[in-house]
Design a protein around this motif. Sequence first.
Motif, PDB file in Angstrom:
ATOM      1  N   ASN A 128       0.982  -1.086   0.230  1.00 51.61           N
ATOM      2  CA  ASN A 128      -0.138   0.265  -0.189  1.00 51.61           C
ATOM      3  C   ASN A 128       0.633   1.321   0.289  1.00 51.61           C
ATOM      4  OD1 ASN A 128      -3.377   0.015   0.117  1.00 51.61           O
ATOM      5  ND2 ASN A 128      -2.511  -2.058   1.269  1.00 51.61           N
ATOM      6  N   LEU A 129       1.869   1.293   0.666  1.00 50.06           N
ATOM      7  CA  LEU A 129       2.846   1.852   0.933  1.00 50.06           C
ATOM      8  C   LEU A 129       3.719   2.742  -0.838  1.00 50.06           C
ATOM      9  CD1 LEU A 129       4.890   2.139   4.179  1.00 50.06           C
ATOM     10  CD2 LEU A 129       2.917   3.913   3.044  1.00 50.06           C
ATOM     11  N   GLY A 130       4.164   1.312  -1.387  1.00 44.35           N
ATOM     12  CA  GLY A 130       4.516   1.459  -2.274  1.00 44.35           C
ATOM     13  C   GLY A 130       3.995   2.590  -3.546  1.00 44.35           C
ATOM     14  N   PHE A 131       2.673   2.345  -3.129  1.00 42.60           N
ATOM     15  CA  PHE A 131       2.213   2.715  -4.118  1.00 42.60           C
ATOM     16  C   PHE A 131       1.467   4.381  -4.359  1.00 42.60           C
ATOM     17  CE2 PHE A 131      -1.035  -0.666  -5.570  1.00 42.60           C
ATOM     18  CZ  PHE A 131      -1.163  -0.326  -6.570  1.00 42.60           C
ATOM     19  N   GLY A 132       2.265   5.002  -2.967  1.00 40.16           N
ATOM     20  CA  GLY A 132       2.558   6.315  -3.204  1.00 40.16           C
ATOM     21  C   GLY A 132       3.855   6.846  -3.788  1.00 40.16           C
ATOM     22  N   VAL A 168       5.016   5.522  -6.481  1.00 42.43           N
ATOM     23  CA  VAL A 168       4.710   4.570  -7.928  1.00 42.43           C
ATOM     24  C   VAL A 168       3.540   6.123  -8.420  1.00 42.43           C
ATOM     25  CG1 VAL A 168       3.032   4.171  -9.755  1.00 42.43           C
ATOM     26  CG2 VAL A 168       4.481   2.648  -8.155  1.00 42.43           C
ATOM     27  N   PHE A 169       3.265   7.230  -8.152  1.00 41.94           N
ATOM     28  CA  PHE A 169       2.998   7.888  -8.291  1.00 41.94           C
ATOM     29  C   PHE A 169       3.307   9.285  -8.199  1.00 41.94           C
ATOM     30  CE2 PHE A 169      -1.030   4.740  -7.538  1.00 41.94           C
ATOM     31  CZ  PHE A 169      -1.716   5.534  -9.288  1.00 41.94           C
ATOM     32  N   ALA A 170       4.656   9.295  -6.966  1.00 40.70           N
ATOM     33  CA  ALA A 170       5.589  10.576  -7.396  1.00 40.70           C
ATOM     34  C   ALA A 170       5.911  10.759  -8.024  1.00 40.70           C
ATOM     35  CB  ALA A 170       6.590  10.082  -6.312  1.00 40.70           C
ATOM     36  N   ARG A 171       5.994  10.872  -9.642  1.00 44.49           N
ATOM     37  CA  ARG A 171       6.488  11.205 -10.905  1.00 44.49           C
ATOM     38  C   ARG A 171       7.412  12.277  -9.954  1.00 44.49           C
ATOM     39  NH1 ARG A 171       2.937  10.924 -14.755  1.00 44.49           N
ATOM     40  NH2 ARG A 171       0.594  10.167 -14.489  1.00 44.49           N
ATOM     41  N   GLN A 172       8.438  11.833  -9.301  1.00 47.06           N
ATOM     42  CA  GLN A 172       9.720  12.464  -8.609  1.00 47.06           C
ATOM     43  C   GLN A 172      10.975  11.852  -8.643  1.00 47.06           C
ATOM     44  OE1 GLN A 172       9.076  16.245  -8.040  1.00 47.06           O
ATOM     45  NE2 GLN A 172       7.396  16.069  -8.968  1.00 47.06           N
ATOM     46  N   PRO A 173      11.589  12.120  -9.341  1.00 45.97           N
ATOM     47  CA  PRO A 173      12.850  11.420  -8.321  1.00 45.97           C
ATOM     48  C   PRO A 173      13.049  10.604  -7.480  1.00 45.97           C
ATOM     49  CG  PRO A 173      13.732  13.790  -9.539  1.00 45.97           C
ATOM     50  CD  PRO A 173      11.856  13.421  -9.175  1.00 45.97           C
ATOM     51  N   ARG A 174      13.556   8.982  -7.722  1.00 46.27           N
ATOM     52  CA  ARG A 174      13.401   8.623  -5.906  1.00 46.27           C
ATOM     53  C   ARG A 174      14.204   8.943  -5.377  1.00 46.27           C
ATOM     54  NH1 ARG A 174      12.527   1.482  -6.127  1.00 46.27           N
ATOM     55  NH2 ARG A 174      12.712   1.922  -3.633  1.00 46.27           N
ATOM     56  N   ASP A 175      13.349   9.073  -4.006  1.00 45.40           N
ATOM     57  CA  ASP A 175      14.753   9.395  -2.275  1.00 45.40           C
ATOM     58  C   ASP A 175      15.020   7.670  -1.842  1.00 45.40           C
ATOM     59  OD1 ASP A 175      15.940  10.551  -0.812  1.00 45.40           O
ATOM     60  OD2 ASP A 175      14.353  12.093  -0.019  1.00 45.40           O
ATOM     61  N   ILE A 208      -1.310   7.731   5.683  1.00 41.30           N
ATOM     62  CA  ILE A 208      -0.670   8.869   5.597  1.00 41.30           C
ATOM     63  C   ILE A 208       0.795   8.475   4.799  1.00 41.30           C
ATOM     64  CG2 ILE A 208       0.532  10.772   6.951  1.00 41.30           C
ATOM     65  CD1 ILE A 208      -1.784  10.373   9.194  1.00 41.30           C
ATOM     66  N   GLY A 209       0.961   7.569   5.519  1.00 41.84           N
ATOM     67  CA  GLY A 209       2.452   7.192   5.189  1.00 41.84           C
ATOM     68  C   GLY A 209       2.326   7.078   3.276  1.00 41.84           C
ATOM     69  N   ARG A 210       1.773   6.775   3.272  1.00 39.41           N
ATOM     70  CA  ARG A 210       0.842   6.087   1.536  1.00 39.41           C
ATOM     71  C   ARG A 210       1.331   7.654   0.541  1.00 39.41           C
ATOM     72  NH1 ARG A 210      -4.018   3.039  -0.882  1.00 39.41           N
ATOM     73  NH2 ARG A 210      -5.482   5.598   0.274  1.00 39.41           N
ATOM     74  N   ALA A 211       0.463   8.817   1.315  1.00 38.92           N
ATOM     75  CA  ALA A 211       0.176  10.419   0.987  1.00 38.92           C
ATOM     76  C   ALA A 211       1.410  11.085   1.024  1.00 38.92           C
ATOM     77  CB  ALA A 211      -0.787  11.138   1.519  1.00 38.92           C
ATOM     78  N   LEU A 212       2.501  10.685   1.655  1.00 36.16           N
ATOM     79  CA  LEU A 212       3.923  11.919   2.200  1.00 36.16           C
ATOM     80  C   LEU A 212       5.176  10.392   0.704  1.00 36.16           C
ATOM     81  CD1 LEU A 212       4.397  11.690   5.968  1.00 36.16           C
ATOM     82  CD2 LEU A 212       4.210  13.852   3.847  1.00 36.16           C
ATOM     83  N   LEU A 213       4.429   9.850   0.719  1.00 40.39           N
ATOM     84  CA  LEU A 213       5.262   8.715  -0.364  1.00 40.39           C
ATOM     85  C   LEU A 213       5.418  10.040  -1.267  1.00 40.39           C
ATOM     86  CD1 LEU A 213       5.930   5.243   1.705  1.00 40.39           C
ATOM     87  CD2 LEU A 213       7.594   6.887   1.559  1.00 40.39           C
TER      88      LEU A 213
END
Length: 368
Positions: A96-100, A102-109, A143-148
């Motif tokens: 579930n957290l991984g979906f955050g 996936v949708f970041a569309r930003q360089p992975r941190d 909240i974690g999913r949204a932050l990721l």
Amino acid sequence: MSIQVDVHLRRGAFALEAAFQAGPGLTALFGRSGSGKTTLIDLIAGLARPDRGRIVADGATLVDTAAGVFLPPHRRRVGVVFQDARLFPHLSVRSNLGFGRVFARQPRDPAAFPAVIEMLGIGHLLDRRPEGLSGGERQRVAIGRALLARPRLLLMDEPLAALDEARKAEILPYIERLRDEAGVPIVYVSHAVSEVARLATTVTVLEAGRVAASGPAEAILRRADLVPIHEAEAGALLDMVVEGSDPETGLTRLAGLAGRLLVPGLTRTPGTRLRVRVLPARDVLVATERPRGLSARNVLSGEVAALTVSGSEVSVEINCNGAILAARITAAAVRELGLAPGSPVHAVIKSAAFDPAGIGLLRRPVEI
């Protein structure tokens, strides 16, 4: 980071005309049901389109009707946490957290995932599924999913409304930490005064689709005139620091600009900085001489800063060495005591008037 909102929307008989700005920290949208809080969240998230207006977050224009700009939700980098966690039931917490991400569309941190896990205290939940989590744990995962997703702004629409008191007490410290450490502006919808008093940096009060007032939480929440339905719950917010506790009495000693207070025992170490809610203003007694022989443990000295008349009652703001305390007494009492701005007074507060649920952590220094 900041957000600027100035929007107009009409839906049938309801009209929303709201403008406010929010900076770092947590901005609470506060008001009675039907005042437009959730509609405003939908407009910021891109789930609704305003008739006219402009929304800018972290320097990026999300909506500008005059310029024909309307970014769809998936391009806004706005995280949303709803009343229900909306987790995928067939996936683990880790997935579930991984979906955050996936949708970041930003360089992975690479550091983001462990940092979010640690901040929200959900490392021990990673291999479990949502059905095996408490309500508070599900909300922390949401909240974690949204932050990721690395949002420029986080929207929280009454995230504790579906939780019982025990689960609320479980999650509130994590939201405090999120406010202070995540570095993302939060817009938080609630009609619960205790949540707003504990969490908010700024409060924007909505009444019938319009902004009635907006400003620092300590200035807004002591005004009983803003949202009459919550009048009995108006009260002051004081910044305090823990001095110590007395095991015999079960009371904790606090100090701040206003003076020293004794409150019901807190499990906080000396030096911890706290925001303390003095509630309700109706339970704060006002005396022109320092009282003696009372059961109340707290007497704070100051002078009348302002008097606001509302029918037969008067809201009294008391300046206690720079900290503002709120009391609400009858107009007859004001006349008999001869109160006026500048009058020296003493505010009397029972220790039992302090609700531990309204005492939250502060990260900024406390003046004493």
